[in-house]
Design an enzyme around this catalytic site. Structure first.
Site, PDB file in Angstrom:
ATOM      1  N   ASP A  52     -11.735 -20.545   3.910  1.00 16.32           N
ATOM      2  CA  ASP A  52     -11.869 -21.794   4.656  1.00 16.32           C
ATOM      3  C   ASP A  52     -12.197 -22.811   3.566  1.00 16.32           C
ATOM      4  O   ASP A  52     -13.291 -22.784   2.993  1.00 16.32           O
ATOM      5  CB  ASP A  52     -13.023 -21.702   5.663  1.00 16.32           C
ATOM      6  N   HIS A  53     -11.251 -23.683   3.264  1.00 16.76           N
ATOM      7  CA  HIS A  53     -11.440 -24.491   2.049  1.00 16.76           C
ATOM      8  C   HIS A  53     -12.651 -25.421   2.153  1.00 16.76           C
ATOM      9  O   HIS A  53     -13.162 -25.876   1.139  1.00 16.76           O
ATOM     10  CB  HIS A  53     -10.153 -25.247   1.679  1.00 16.76           C
TER      11      HIS A  53
ATOM     12  N   HIS B  31     -13.320 -25.067  10.243  1.00 17.88           N
ATOM     13  CA  HIS B  31     -14.115 -25.998   9.430  1.00 17.88           C
ATOM     14  C   HIS B  31     -15.373 -26.489  10.161  1.00 17.88           C
ATOM     15  O   HIS B  31     -16.463 -26.505   9.596  1.00 17.88           O
ATOM     16  CB  HIS B  31     -13.270 -27.213   9.019  1.00 17.88           C
TER      17      HIS B  31
HETATM   18  C1  BG6 Z   1      -6.654 -28.198   7.136  1.00 18.03           C
HETATM   19  C2  BG6 Z   1      -5.963 -28.574   8.414  1.00 18.03           C
HETATM   20  O1  BG6 Z   1      -7.252 -26.933   7.257  1.00 18.03           O
HETATM   21  O2  BG6 Z   1      -7.658 -29.148   6.840  1.00 18.03           O
HETATM   22  C3  BG6 Z   1      -5.384 -29.971   8.306  1.00 18.03           C
HETATM   23  O3  BG6 Z   1      -4.937 -27.643   8.677  1.00 18.03           O
HETATM   24  C4  BG6 Z   1      -6.441 -30.954   7.879  1.00 18.03           C
HETATM   25  O4  BG6 Z   1      -4.803 -30.355   9.542  1.00 18.03           O
HETATM   26  C5  BG6 Z   1      -7.166 -30.454   6.648  1.00 18.03           C
HETATM   27  O5  BG6 Z   1      -5.810 -32.194   7.628  1.00 18.03           O
HETATM   28  C6  BG6 Z   1      -8.342 -31.342   6.319  1.00 18.03           C
HETATM   29  O6  BG6 Z   1      -8.865 -30.950   5.087  1.00 18.03           O
HETATM   30  P1  BG6 Z   1      -9.612 -32.003   4.161  1.00 18.03           P
HETATM   31  O7  BG6 Z   1     -10.085 -31.190   3.008  1.00 18.03           O
HETATM   32  O8  BG6 Z   1      -8.596 -33.037   3.804  1.00 18.03           O
HETATM   33  O9  BG6 Z   1     -10.711 -32.562   5.007  1.00 18.03           O
END
Ligand code: BG6
Length: 511
Positions: free
Chosen positions: A185-186, A248
Site C-alpha cells: 500500500d504505497h 489507504h
Molecule cells: C492509488 C489509486 O492507489 O492512489 C489512485 O488507485 C489514486 O486512484 C492514488 O489517485 C493516490 O495516490 P497519491 O500517492 O497520489 O495520493
C-alpha cells in the site's frame, strides 16, 4: 553507483516489465535507490513481459521513465549507462511454465557468474487478473521453495471483495509463507505516514490525551484534484471505496487509532493495526446510509478550466453508477475510542489536493473567560498533513495583544521542508528497499486486508442492492455531495479547505 553491502546479491524480477507501473514507478525508484543508497554489488533486474523486445529497446524505454520521474532529475549519461547494464529483458507468456523455467535458468546463470547465491524478488506489476496465476507457476517451477531467499510483491487491489481477497490470499499461501509475501500500500511508504508513529510514540506529550476524554472527533481527508485520468477502464469497476478507502484510508485510520506498539517488530506493529480494524463497529447493511455517503462528479471546473463529468471520461460507461467520492462515519469500540466519531472522506475532482488527518480536541470543561473574550474561540485542533503539505500543525488559543483579555486562534507548526534538509524519498524507494531488506513493517498482512474488506462488505452490498438515483451528484471542483454533511454529528464539521494548508505558507502544486 557505489555498491551497498547491507544487501546481498539480488535478482529483481518484474512481471509486467514493459508496463506502465514499471516505467513510472519501479525503475525510477530503483534508479534513485542506486544513486542515493546504492544497490548490491551483484544486482540484476529481469523484466518479463509478453511483447517482443530486446534488452536495448527495453532500456531505452525505461530511460524515458527515469528522465521524467527520477527525483534527481534527468540522469547523467554515465549514471544511466551503469544502471541500465543491470537490466535484462525476457519475453514470455505469464501463463506458460517455460517462461518460469527459463527464468530459473537465468537466475542460476547470474548466480554462477557472481559466484554467490542471490535473493530472488518477484514483483507482480501485471493486471490483477494474473495475481492468482503467477504464484502458481512460480511454485511449479520451484522458484519459491527456498523460503529465506525468495519473496513475492503484490500491489492493490488485493481482491475485489472479501471472497476474492480470501481466495487470492489462499493462492499466495499455497506457494509462499506469509513472511515471503509483501503486499504494497504505497501510502505506508510516505514519510509523513510513517511519521504518524514517530509523532505519537516518540513523544510523551500527546499520548496521555490521545483518547475519548480529550478528543471530540477525528477527520481523515484524502482529496484529489485529478479525475480518473487514463484509468477509466480499471476505475469504473472499482470505485472510490475499493480504490482508496479499503486500503489507504484504512491504513491512516489504523495508524491514528492503534495502541502503542511494544517493539518496532513488523508483526507487533501489524498486530496493533489489525486490532483497530477488529474493533470498528460493524456496519449493518440496512443502516449503510447512516454511515456512508457516495458521490460521482459531473461536469464542473478544475484549475480554472471546464472539466468533463465522470461519465464522459474514457473507459467509463455513460450510465456508470461507480462512486468517485466516499464519506464515512466509523466508531471504534474500545476503551480508548468509544463514541468518538472517525469521519473519512476521499474523492476525485475535488477543489484541492490534500491528504490530512485532523484531531479535534474537546472544548475546555469550564469556560472561565468572560464571554466577550472568547468570541473567536475554537477548541484546539491538531492537523497531520500527509501531502502536498508535509507537516503538523497545532491550532490553539492565544491572548490577542491589548488591554483586554481576548482570545484568538493561532497555529504552531512543523514543516518537513523547513525542518529537515534531507529530501523525502519517494514511497516506492522506501518500499522496494524494505522488500530487499525483507522488512515487512510497511506492508499489509493477509489478516489486515481481510479485516478491511470484512468491514466494508455491508457497504458494498448495500450500495449494490440500491443503485444511486442521483448520480452525478457533485460538480467537479466542489467538495462532494451535500449529503456528506449529514454524516456529521451536531457541532462537527469537515475541515474547511483553507485550513488544510497547515501554516498558511506556500501551497503545493495543486493548491
Ligand atoms: C492509488 C489509486 O492507489 O492512489 C489512485 O488507485 C489514486 O486512484 C492514488 O489517485 C493516490 O495516490 P497519491 O500517492 O497520489 O495520493
Amino acid at each position: 553507483m557505489s555498491p551497498n553491502d547491507q544487501l546481498g546479491p539480488t535478482v529483481f524480477v518484474i512481471f509486467g516489465g514493459a508496463g506502465d507501473l514499471t516505467g513510472r514507478k519501479l525503475i525510477p525508484a530503483l534508479f534513485d535507490l542506486a544513486q542515493d543508497r546504492g544497490l548490491p554489488e551483484h544486482f540484476a533486474i529481469i523484466a518479463v513481459d509478453r511483447i517482443r523486445l530486446g534488452d536495448e529497446a527495453l532500456r531505452d524505454r525505461l530511460h524515458l521513465g527515469v528522465n521524467q520521474f527520477s527525483r534527481f532529475g534527468k540522469p547523467k549519461p554515465a549514471a544511466w549507462k551503469q544502471f541500465a547494464g543491470h537490466i535484462h529483458y525476457q519475453q514470455g507468456d505469464f501463463q506458460k511454465l517455460p517462461t518460469y523455467t527459463s527464468l530459473g535458468k537465468q537466475c542460476r546463470k547470474l548466480e554462477k557468474a557472481w559466484g554467490a547465491r542471490a535473493h530472488r524478488i518477484f514483483y507482480m506489476a501485471t493486471p490483477p487478473s494474473l495475481f492468482g496465476e503467477i504464484p502458481k507457476y512460480l511454485g511449479e517451477a520451484g522458484l519459491a521453495k527456498d523460503r529465506e531467499w525468495s519473496r513475492i510483491v503484490i500491489e492493490k487491489p488485493i481482491g475485489y471483495d472479501l471472497a476474492s481477497a480470501l481466495a487470492l490470499n489462499a493462492t499466495l499461501a499455497a506457494t509462499f509463507t506469509e513472511a515471503q509475501i509483501f503486499r504494497i500500500d504505497h501510502y505506508l511508504g510516505k514519510e509523513t505516514v510513517q511519521n504518524i508513529l514517530a509523532f505519537r510514540f516518540a513523544n510523551p506529550l500527546f499520548e496521555p490525551i490521545w483518547n475519548r476524554r480529550y478528543i471530540d472527533y477525528v477527520t481523515i481527508t484524502v482529496a484529489e484534484t485529478v479525475g480518473v485520468e487514463h484509468r477509466g477502464g480499471y476505475y469504473d469497476h472499482a470505485g472510490a471505496l475499493r480504490d482508496m478507502v479499503q486500503n489507504h484510508l484504512m491504513q491512516l485510520l489504523c495508524l491514528v487509532a492503534m495502541e502503542p506498539m511494544v517493539s518496532f517488530q513488523a508483526d507487533e506493529i501489524r498486530n496493533k493495526k489489525v486490532d483497530v480494524l477488529h474493533a470498528i463497529r460493524p456496519i449493518h447493511e440496512d443502516a449503510v446510509s447512516q454511515c456512508a455517503v457516495r458521490g460521482q462528479y459531473g461536469p464542473g471546473t478544475g484549475g480554472g478550466k471546464p472539466v468533463p463529468g465522470y461519465r464522459e471520461e474514457e473507459g467509463v460507461a455513460p450510465d456508470s453508477q461507480t462512486e468517485t467520492f466516499v464519506a464515512m462515519k466509523l466508531f471504534i469500540d474500545n476503551w480508548r475510542w468509544q463514541d468518538v466519531p472517525f469521519y473519512l472522506r476521499t474523492g476525485k475532482c475535488l477543489p484541492r489536493q490534500a491528504s490530512e488527518i485532523s484531531i479535534q480536541f474537546r472544548a475546555v470543561p469550564h469556560q472561565s473567560f468572560p464571554p466577550e473574550a472568547s468570541l473567536g474561540w475554537q477548541p484546539s485542533r491538531l492537523i497531520l498533513s500527509i501531502q502536498p503539505e508535509e507537516g503538523i500543525v497545532l491550532g490553539f488559543q492565544a491572548k490577542y495583544p491589548g488591554a483586554k483579555m481576548q482570545l484568538r486562534p493561532v497555529v504552531m507548526g512543523f514543516n518537513y521542508r523547513e525542518s529537515f534538509a534531507a529530501p523525502s524519498p519517494d514511497a516506492y524507494e522506501t518500499l522496494l528497499w524494505d522488500v530487499m531488506k525483507s522488512d515487512a513493517t510497511l506492508f499489509m498482512r493477509a489478516d489486515q486486508v481481510e479485516a478491511a474488506w470484512q468491514l466494508l462488505m455491508p457497504v458494498l452490498q448495500g450500495w449494490q442492492a440500491a443503485p444511486p438515483s442521483d448520480f452525478p451528484n457533485y460538480a467537479a471542483g466542489t467538495w462532494g455531495p451535500e449529503e456528506a454533511q449529514g454524516l456529521l454529528a451536531l457541532g462537527h464539521r469537515w475541515p474547511l479547505p483553507t485550513e488544510l494548508a497547515p501554516t498558511g505558507r506556500k501551497k503545493g502544486k495543486n493548491g
